[in-house]
Structure formats: C-alpha cells, structure tokens
Motif scaffolding. Structure first.
Motif, PDB file in Angstrom:
ATOM      1  N   SER A 168      42.219 -81.453  43.644  1.00 39.31           N
ATOM      2  CA  SER A 168      40.960 -81.490  42.886  1.00 39.31           C
ATOM      3  C   SER A 168      40.111 -80.231  43.070  1.00 39.31           C
ATOM      4  CB  SER A 168      40.153 -82.722  43.295  1.00 39.31           C
ATOM      5  OG  SER A 168      39.842 -82.648  44.675  1.00 39.31           O
ATOM      6  N   HIS A 169      40.585 -79.289  43.883  1.00 32.97           N
ATOM      7  CA  HIS A 169      39.890 -77.996  43.995  1.00 32.97           C
ATOM      8  C   HIS A 169      39.933 -77.254  42.643  1.00 32.97           C
ATOM      9  CE1 HIS A 169      38.347 -74.453  46.027  1.00 32.97           C
ATOM     10  NE2 HIS A 169      39.434 -73.735  45.787  1.00 32.97           N
ATOM     11  N   PHE A 170      40.999 -77.504  41.881  1.00 30.45           N
ATOM     12  CA  PHE A 170      41.146 -76.937  40.535  1.00 30.45           C
ATOM     13  C   PHE A 170      40.763 -78.000  39.510  1.00 30.45           C
ATOM     14  CE2 PHE A 170      44.829 -73.637  41.236  1.00 30.45           C
ATOM     15  CZ  PHE A 170      43.980 -72.866  42.006  1.00 30.45           C
ATOM     16  N   PRO A 217      41.079 -72.794  37.836  1.00 26.91           N
ATOM     17  CA  PRO A 217      42.202 -72.300  38.632  1.00 26.91           C
ATOM     18  C   PRO A 217      42.011 -70.813  38.995  1.00 26.91           C
ATOM     19  CG  PRO A 217      43.016 -73.669  36.872  1.00 26.91           C
ATOM     20  CD  PRO A 217      41.536 -73.496  36.622  1.00 26.91           C
ATOM     21  N   HIS A 218      42.279 -70.484  40.261  1.00 29.26           N
ATOM     22  CA  HIS A 218      42.071 -69.122  40.763  1.00 29.26           C
ATOM     23  C   HIS A 218      42.989 -68.877  41.954  1.00 29.26           C
ATOM     24  CE1 HIS A 218      39.519 -71.839  43.098  1.00 29.26           C
ATOM     25  NE2 HIS A 218      39.812 -71.053  44.120  1.00 29.26           N
ATOM     26  N   CYS A 219      43.244 -67.626  42.249  1.00 31.10           N
ATOM     27  CA  CYS A 219      44.002 -67.232  43.444  1.00 31.10           C
ATOM     28  C   CYS A 219      45.271 -68.060  43.630  1.00 31.10           C
ATOM     29  CB  CYS A 219      43.127 -67.307  44.694  1.00 31.10           C
ATOM     30  SG  CYS A 219      41.738 -66.161  44.627  1.00 31.10           S
ATOM     31  N   GLN A 230      42.796 -64.604  52.503  1.00 29.93           N
ATOM     32  CA  GLN A 230      43.061 -64.760  51.072  1.00 29.93           C
ATOM     33  C   GLN A 230      43.096 -66.236  50.720  1.00 29.93           C
ATOM     34  OE1 GLN A 230      46.729 -62.287  51.466  1.00 29.93           O
ATOM     35  NE2 GLN A 230      46.244 -61.657  49.371  1.00 29.93           N
ATOM     36  N   ASP A 231      42.321 -66.606  49.692  1.00 33.68           N
ATOM     37  CA  ASP A 231      42.476 -67.919  49.088  1.00 33.68           C
ATOM     38  C   ASP A 231      43.870 -67.874  48.448  1.00 33.68           C
ATOM     39  OD1 ASP A 231      40.974 -70.275  48.921  1.00 33.68           O
ATOM     40  OD2 ASP A 231      40.263 -69.849  46.889  1.00 33.68           O
ATOM     41  N   TRP A 232      44.703 -68.908  48.675  1.00 35.99           N
ATOM     42  CA  TRP A 232      46.123 -68.782  48.326  1.00 35.99           C
ATOM     43  C   TRP A 232      46.633 -70.163  47.929  1.00 35.99           C
ATOM     44  CZ3 TRP A 232      48.457 -64.183  47.925  1.00 35.99           C
ATOM     45  CH2 TRP A 232      49.859 -64.137  47.894  1.00 35.99           C
ATOM     46  N   HIS A 233      46.420 -70.482  46.634  1.00 35.11           N
ATOM     47  CA  HIS A 233      46.633 -71.864  46.208  1.00 35.11           C
ATOM     48  C   HIS A 233      48.003 -72.094  45.578  1.00 35.11           C
ATOM     49  CE1 HIS A 233      42.561 -72.841  47.179  1.00 35.11           C
ATOM     50  NE2 HIS A 233      42.036 -72.077  46.247  1.00 35.11           N
ATOM     51  N   VAL A 234      48.670 -73.124  46.062  1.00 35.34           N
ATOM     52  CA  VAL A 234      49.921 -73.579  45.452  1.00 35.34           C
ATOM     53  C   VAL A 234      49.609 -74.795  44.578  1.00 35.34           C
ATOM     54  CG1 VAL A 234      52.242 -74.461  45.885  1.00 35.34           C
ATOM     55  CG2 VAL A 234      51.261 -72.684  47.391  1.00 35.34           C
TER      56      VAL A 234
HETATM   57 ZN   LIG Z   1      39.971 -71.737  46.112  1.00 31.93          ZN
END
Ligand SMILES: [Zn+2]
Length: 205
Positions: free
Chosen positions: A58-60, A72-74, A50-54
């Motif tokens: 810069s990914h978002f 923004p996702h996951c 699972q992609d699991w972002h806190v």
């Molecule tokens: Zn991601």
C-alpha cells in the motif's frame, strides 16, 4: 569520534522530473558533490541510502494521499531508483537499500547493497536468507562510527525518520539542513523542532 556522512535517497525519482520529484532535489545532489569535494576529509565514511521498491504493497497507490501512499517510485533497478547524476558517487563507501516489500522511510531499515549490483540491482535469489544481511547500523558499528551527519531527501520524511532512528540508536546526530530538500514547508518547520527536541543538532547553514 568517527564521523560518517549519510546521504538519504538522493535518487532521480525524488528530484525534479522524477515520479515523486521534490523541489530542490537536484540542487541537493550538486551541493552535496561540492560539499564532499570541500569537506571530504572531514568525514571518515560516506554512505548513501536508496528507496528500493520491489512490491511495497500500500506504499504505492494509483490514488495516493501523499502521506501514507505515493505514486509508484524508486522501483528496484529502474532509472528512477538510481542516484541523481549530479551527485558524485566516488566518495560513497557503501549503499543501503530499503523498502523492497513495504514502506521504509528510515535509512536504518536499509541493508547493504552487494557491491557489484549498485547500478542494476538485480534481485538476489538468496535474499530471503538473513545471514548475509548487513544493516546500516551493523555497518556503522563495524566501522566504529559514532557521529552521523544526515543530508538528503525528503527533509520531512526520510531524512526525519533516519535522524530520529540514528539518535535512538545512540549516535551523536546532526542534520545539515541546507543539504536537504523538503516536501512541505510547514512539515519541515515541525520536523526541525521535533529533531531538536530529540537531541539532534540541526545545522541551519
Ligand atoms: Zn518509497
């Protein structure tokens, strides 16, 4: 041979209607369930990433380029980060989460999720201690897995990165293409060639 099925990121946000929906995502979820029902005995283990972002930096982006930055996702604990409801989670032995604080395309960057936390994903206060962290590679080795069949979303991003890391880590690796969904057709074609060049079997049907 001990064989594991790896389900990469079949999450609501990567399926139709999600923050970063990929055409065919929901189909992959349903087809995986059917595949497991038919072929459940063919795998010794089933794992899901699972992609699991806190706070992945810069990914978002609010102005994403869809190459290195994304809407923004996951977000950890959100509905978007949950697995698609058409994916039967009963056969899944373990979940691995990646990307808490930076971009992570490969499932091999994932760490084992606490068993009681899969649905809600509250942050573990002690998460910065590395001692209890079990990576996907650790877990597979502990279970004597030597052969991986990789499926999921997206073919040309996280499936690609996971397969390349798998073969690099020494696993006999195959990608089951009908049980993947890709973002860009051209990139998927290039990915298939790249995977084959790296000794990964790409199963077309
Ligand atoms: Zn991601």
């Amino acid at each position: 041979m001990t064989r594991a099925l790896v389900i990469v990121d079949v999450q609501n946000d990567f399926c139709e209607g999600g923050a970063l929906g990929v055409d065919g995502g929901a189909r992959v979820a349903a087809d995986l369930s059917e595949h497991l029902e038919e072929n459940g005995a063919g795998y010794d283990f089933v794992v899901a990433t699972q992609d699991w972002h806190v706070d992945p930096g810069s990914h978002f982006s609010d102005t994403p380029d869809f190459v290195d930055s994304w809407p923004p996702h996951c977000v950890a604990g959100s509905k978007g980060a949950q697995l698609h409801p058409d994916l039967d989670t009963e056969p899944i032995d373990a979940y691995f989460r990646k990307g808490a604080f930076e971009a992570a395309y490969s499932g091999f960057e994932g760490v084992l999720a606490p068993e009681d936390e899969v649905a809600t994903g509250d942050l573990d206060e002690d998460a910065d201690s590395d001692e209890d962290v079990i990576t996907l590679d650790d877990w597979l080795r502990q279970n004597d897995v030597d052969e991986l069949v990789i499926t999921g979303i997206a073919t040309d991003y996280c499936v690609r990165a996971t397969a390349l890391d798998a073969v690099q880590a020494g696993y006999t690796t195959a990608v089951l293409l009908p049980l993947t969904a890709g973002i860009n057709e051209q990139r998927v074609a290039e990915t298939v060639a790249e995977l084959e060049d790296n000794g990964i079997e790409v199963i077309q049907d």
